[in-house]
Design a protein around this motif. Structure first.
Motif, PDB file in Angstrom:
ATOM      1  N   CYS A  83       0.835  -1.194   0.000  1.00 43.24           N
ATOM      2  CA  CYS A  83       0.000   0.000   0.000  1.00 43.24           C
ATOM      3  C   CYS A  83       0.874   1.251   0.000  1.00 43.24           C
ATOM      4  CB  CYS A  83      -0.911  -0.028   1.225  1.00 43.24           C
ATOM      5  SG  CYS A  83      -1.833   1.494   1.450  1.00 43.24           S
ATOM      6  N   CYS A  86      -0.052   3.209   3.726  1.00 46.54           N
ATOM      7  CA  CYS A  86       0.312   2.674   5.048  1.00 46.54           C
ATOM      8  C   CYS A  86       1.480   1.703   4.988  1.00 46.54           C
ATOM      9  CB  CYS A  86      -0.906   2.043   5.718  1.00 46.54           C
ATOM     10  SG  CYS A  86      -1.471   0.549   4.896  1.00 46.54           S
ATOM     11  N   CYS A 104      -4.371  -0.270   0.053  1.00 45.85           N
ATOM     12  CA  CYS A 104      -5.158  -1.309   0.692  1.00 45.85           C
ATOM     13  C   CYS A 104      -6.594  -0.803   0.894  1.00 45.85           C
ATOM     14  CB  CYS A 104      -4.529  -1.723   2.020  1.00 45.85           C
ATOM     15  SG  CYS A 104      -4.675  -0.491   3.316  1.00 45.85           S
ATOM     16  N   CYS A 107      -7.006   2.287   3.116  1.00 49.67           N
ATOM     17  CA  CYS A 107      -6.486   3.570   2.637  1.00 49.67           C
ATOM     18  C   CYS A 107      -7.152   4.045   1.345  1.00 49.67           C
ATOM     19  CB  CYS A 107      -4.975   3.480   2.418  1.00 49.67           C
ATOM     20  SG  CYS A 107      -4.085   3.070   3.911  1.00 49.67           S
TER      21      CYS A 107
END
Ligand SMILES: [Zn+2]
Length: 108
Positions: A83, A86, A104, A107
């Protein structure tokens, strides 16, 4: 759970082909409507309405295509499937479903 990059690549290639087919179809549908077309006034209005819907779909499809192409070029990068926000690994299921996504679920 290791990411099967070959599998993802196959999936992306199939998806690119699908989107490309869709784009050529939409391009056909969004050709300029000539006023001298032998269609009635009402169907001409319909044609114009459909045209703007198809133009919106075309823009979306082109956007998706470029994302897929970017995803394809990054499959063998070390950070593919990570991701961008994050830095956690994106679940394989999500990559298979949306290979063009670089975030992800949390997010996105
Ligand atoms: Zn994330």
């Amino acid at each position: 759970m290791d990411l099967d990059r070959k599998e993802v690549e196959k999936l992306i290639i199939t998806e690119i082909k699908k989107v490309e087919d869709n784009i050529s179809e939409l391009k056909e549908l969004t050709k300029p409507i000539s006023p001298e077309n032998a269609i009635g006034r009402v169907s001409r209005m319909d044609a114009i309405n459909n045209k703007s819907i198809n133009e919106a779909s075309l823009r979306k499809a082109e956007e998706k295509l470029s994302k897929l192409k970017v995803a394809r070029s990054k499959i063998y990068d070390n950070d593919f499937g990570i991701c961008v926000r994050c830095k956690n690994p994106i679940p394989v299921g999500r990559i298979m479903l949306m290979p063009q996504s670089n975030k992800c679920v949390n997010c996105a």
